[in-house]
Design a protein around this motif. Structure first.
Motif, mmCIF file in Angstrom:
data_model
loop_
_atom_site.group_PDB
_atom_site.id
_atom_site.type_symbol
_atom_site.label_atom_id
_atom_site.label_comp_id
_atom_site.label_asym_id
_atom_site.label_seq_id
_atom_site.Cartn_x
_atom_site.Cartn_y
_atom_site.Cartn_z
ATOM 1 N N VAL A 198 0.855 -1.193 0.000
ATOM 2 C CA VAL A 198 0.000 0.000 0.000
ATOM 3 C C VAL A 198 0.890 1.242 0.000
ATOM 4 O O VAL A 198 1.702 1.431 0.905
ATOM 5 C CB VAL A 198 -0.930 0.011 1.229
ATOM 6 C CG1 VAL A 198 -1.735 1.319 1.277
ATOM 7 C CG2 VAL A 198 -1.868 -1.180 1.204
ATOM 8 N N THR A 199 0.763 2.077 -1.001
ATOM 9 C CA THR A 199 1.624 3.249 -1.151
ATOM 10 C C THR A 199 1.107 4.450 -0.357
ATOM 11 O O THR A 199 -0.065 4.501 0.038
ATOM 12 C CB THR A 199 1.720 3.656 -2.629
ATOM 13 O OG1 THR A 199 0.404 4.047 -3.077
ATOM 14 C CG2 THR A 199 2.237 2.514 -3.489
ATOM 15 N N CYS A 200 1.991 5.411 -0.171
ATOM 16 C CA CYS A 200 1.576 6.667 0.470
ATOM 17 C C CYS A 200 0.465 7.334 -0.329
ATOM 18 O O CYS A 200 -0.482 7.889 0.245
ATOM 19 C CB CYS A 200 2.767 7.611 0.582
ATOM 20 S SG CYS A 200 3.957 7.171 1.846
ATOM 21 N N GLU A 201 0.588 7.286 -1.641
ATOM 22 C CA GLU A 201 -0.413 7.918 -2.490
ATOM 23 C C GLU A 201 -1.789 7.290 -2.293
ATOM 24 O O GLU A 201 -2.811 7.983 -2.305
ATOM 25 C CB GLU A 201 0.009 7.812 -3.962
ATOM 26 C CG GLU A 201 1.147 8.728 -4.362
ATOM 27 C CD GLU A 201 2.489 8.308 -3.784
ATOM 28 O OE1 GLU A 201 2.644 7.114 -3.425
ATOM 29 O OE2 GLU A 201 3.375 9.169 -3.681
ATOM 30 N N ARG A 202 -1.811 5.973 -2.092
ATOM 31 C CA ARG A 202 -3.089 5.296 -1.885
ATOM 32 C C ARG A 202 -3.697 5.693 -0.542
ATOM 33 O O ARG A 202 -4.907 5.872 -0.419
ATOM 34 C CB ARG A 202 -2.886 3.784 -1.950
ATOM 35 C CG ARG A 202 -4.189 3.014 -2.156
ATOM 36 C CD ARG A 202 -3.925 1.564 -2.447
ATOM 37 N NE ARG A 202 -5.173 0.834 -2.656
ATOM 38 C CZ ARG A 202 -5.241 -0.474 -2.792
ATOM 39 N NH1 ARG A 202 -4.145 -1.213 -2.761
ATOM 40 N NH2 ARG A 202 -6.406 -1.068 -2.975
#
Length: 259
Positions: free
Chosen positions: A197-201
Motif C-alpha cells: 500500500v503506497t503513500c499515495e493510496r
C-alpha cells in the motif's frame, strides 16, 4: 520512482552496509558494541516486512539490541483473525526461546488488539510478560495510552483491512471515549499485500473524507509504509500521523528510560 520504491532501495542499502560492517568485525568488537544496550524482543506477524525496515531506517538498531521473532499470520480475514490466532498458545514457542535471551522488554508489533479489544491485548501482554520474564508492550494499548495523554477527542482512522475488521477497530477505539472519523479501508485480507500500500493510496483514501477538525490520523497496520513515511503523510494531510509501529517503539523507549 514511487515513494515506496525509494524506501525499499534505502532500506536495502542500509541492510547491505550493516551486513558488510558486521562481517568485518571480530567477535570481541561485536560484543563490545552490544554491551550495555537495552535488549528488545520484537514479535511480528510472519509476512510483515515494514517493522524491520522501520528498525533499520530509524536508527533503532544502533541503540537497541533487537531480536526479531515471527508469529505465523498470513491473512487478516473475518474467520482467521480471531482470538485463537493471537492466543498465548501461538506465542509459546517464541516466548520459550525469548526468555533465554533475557530481554529488557518484549514488543508485540501487531495490531490484533485493535479489533480484538484492549482487554484481550492487556491479558495477552500479561501472559507474555510472565513467560518471557520481562515487561511486554503492545501496539493497540500503546496507541490508546498515547491518545489519552494527548487529550484528543476526534481522530481519523484508515486501515487496509476488510469491512468487519475495520468496523471492530472503530468500535474498540470509540469505546475509550474517542470520536472516530472513518477515513476508509482497502478491504485487503492478505497480510503481505498490506506492505504494498503506497503513500499515495493512503492519501487518496484519507483526503476524500478528511475534515479540518481532525488533529490526528491513525493508519492502523504495522505492515504499511506509514511507519517510515509518517512525516511525509502528516505534511500532506496537514495533521499529525500516529503510526502504531512508531508509537509502540517510542513508548518502549520511554519505558526503558524510566527504569
Amino acid at each position: 520512482m514511487s515513494n515506496v520504491e525509494q524506501i525499499y532501495r534505502q532500506c536495502r542499502l542500509l541492510i547491505d552496509e550493516q551486513v558488510q560492517g558486521v562481517s568485518h568485525m571480530d567477535t570481541k568488537r561485536l560484543d563490545t558494541r552490544l554491551e550495555g544496550l537495552p535488549r528488545y524482543i520484537v514479535i511480528i506477524p510472519t509476512t510483515n516486512i515494514w517493522v524491520e525496515r522501520y528498525i533499520q531506517t530509524s536508527g533503532i538498531s544502533t541503540r537497541i539490541d533487537v531480536h526479531i521473532f515471527r508469529l505465523p499470520v498470513l491473512s487478516i480475514s473475518d474467520e482467521g483473525s480471531g482470538s485463537d490466532t493471537f492466543s498465548l498458545i501461538n506465542f509459546e514457542n517464541i516466548l520459550d526461546h525469548a526468555s533465554l535471551i533475557k530481554p529488557d522488554v518484549v514488543i508485540w508489533a501487531g495490531t490484533s488488539g485493535s479489533w480484538l479489544g484492549s482487554d484481550f491485548e492487556e491479558e495477552l501482554l500479561k501472559k507474555i510478560s510472565v513467560r518471557a520474564g520481562a515487561p511486554a508492550i503492545g501496539c493497540f494499548t500503546s496507541l490508546i495510552a498515547e491518545l489519552k495523554e494527548k487529550e484528543l477527542d476526534n481522530i481519523g482512522l484508515f486501515t487496509p483491512y476488510i469491512t468487519p475488521i475495520h468496523n471492530r477497530i472503530i468500535k474498540n477505539i470509540s469505546a475509550h471515549g474517542f470520536e472516530v472519523t472513518d477515513l476508509g479501508h482497502l478491504a485487503i485480507e492478505d497480510n503481505y499485500s498490506f506492505s504494498n500500500v503506497t503513500c499515495e493510496r493512503i492519501l487518496s483514501a484519507a483526503k476524500s473524507k478528511l475534515s479540518t477538525s481532525l488533529r490526528l490520523i491513525i493508519p492502523m497496520c504495522t505492515n504499511m509504509v506509514s511507519c517510515v513515511m509518517d512525516e511525509y503523510l502528516a505534511s500532506h494531510l496537514a495533521c499529525h500521523v500516529l503510526d502504531p509501529t512508531v508509537c509502540v517503539f517510542e513508548r518502549a523507549a520511554r519505558f526503558i528510560a524510566r527504569r
